[in-house]
Design an enzyme around this catalytic site. Structure first.
Site, PDB file in Angstrom:
ATOM      1  N   SER A 139      -7.092  12.590  -5.578  1.00 37.48           N
ATOM      2  CA  SER A 139      -6.481  12.739  -4.259  1.00 37.48           C
ATOM      3  C   SER A 139      -5.783  14.077  -4.173  1.00 37.48           C
ATOM      4  O   SER A 139      -5.303  14.623  -5.185  1.00 37.48           O
ATOM      5  CB  SER A 139      -5.459  11.627  -4.005  1.00 37.48           C
ATOM      6  N   TYR A 152       2.187   6.921  -6.433  1.00 42.17           N
ATOM      7  CA  TYR A 152       0.767   7.164  -6.135  1.00 42.17           C
ATOM      8  C   TYR A 152       0.337   8.535  -6.645  1.00 42.17           C
ATOM      9  O   TYR A 152      -0.717   8.667  -7.287  1.00 42.17           O
ATOM     10  CB  TYR A 152       0.543   7.058  -4.625  1.00 42.17           C
TER      11      TYR A 152
END
Length: 249
Positions: A139, A152
């Site tokens: 990501s 995250y």
């Protein structure tokens, strides 16, 4: 453009978004695709359009040993594989003072532990087949340090580091390991916000050099490149697919 005839691939999180687009791209290039995810109805919807005898393996990757168990199911069903797309993952938006140990354990169990153990479970079979390609979906959060996503972002930083380490370990055995860091992609996790928050789409587009959100196909095309022989001399790379969001603006 890329030919994967006779190749066997596994795509986790294949029921929607980037995983679905990747599965469709691999199938179109000739690969047989093993579709894994938590929602059987969505996996069946995707499989119905694929041409090369797709396989569905419903799986929840959050419990301990889930990645190892899925690897064994893959081997029992199709034998060794040539391509692994580690796309399954969960988002988590928490301010630092809101993150609990339970939050941490959940996001790391899926995004890191199961990803690695599935990969380690399938690696020996790839080596026996003469090598292969592992593609980890990371990501842009691992590159930018987004607000409110410390846990995250930590998982995706771990994915990037494991990508480089496995590339070093397995390069001599013929396995290439690369990671893709998508930016703002019009997947289901953004759907409600895009629909309900006025100006969100336009405001975030201003942060992107190419001035548009990406879609699943934008990422899937890079997955296909890494899966194919076109990337035969590339390993250990972490590539942003984000329209210039991380490094240009």
């Amino acid at each position: 453009m890329y030919e994967l005839n006779g190749k066997i691939s596994v795509v986790t999180g294949a029921s929607r978004g980037i995983g679905e687009a990747s599965a469709r791209a691999l199938d179109a290039a000739g690969a047989r695709v093993v579709l894994s995810g938590r929602t059987l109805s969505d996996l069946e919807r995707v499989a119905a359009d694929l041409k090369n005898d797709p396989v569905i393996l419903e799986a929840d990757l959050s419990p301990p040993r889930a990645g190892t168990a899925l690897a064994q199911r893959v081997l029992d069903t199709v034998g060794g594989v040539d391509i692994l797309v580690n796309n399954a993952g969960i988002p988590m938006r928490r301010k630092p003072d809101e993150v609990t140990e339970e939050d941490f354990d959940m996001v790391f169990s899926i995004n890191v532990r199961s990803l690695l153990m599935l990969t380690l479970g399938l690696g020996p079979g790839m080596i026996e087949r003469g090598g292969g390609s592992v593609i980890n979906i990371s990501s842009i959060a691992s590159l930018r340090g987004p607000i409110g996503r410390v846990a995250y972002a930590g998982t995706k930083g771990a994915v990037d580091a494991m990508t480089r380490a496995l590339a070093a370990d397995w390069g001599p055995r013929g396995i290439r390991v690369n990671a893709i860091c998508p930016g703002l992609i019009t997947t289901a996790i953004w759907e409600d916000n895009r629909r309900n928050i006025p100006g969100l789409i336009e405001n975030l587009e201003e942060m992107i050099s190419l001035k548009r959100w990406g879609d699943g196909a934008d990422v899937a095309d890079v997955v296909l490149f890494f899966a194919s022989n076109a990337s035969r001399y590339i390993t250990g790379e972490v590539v942003a697919v984000d329209g210039g969001m991380a490094h240009v603006n």
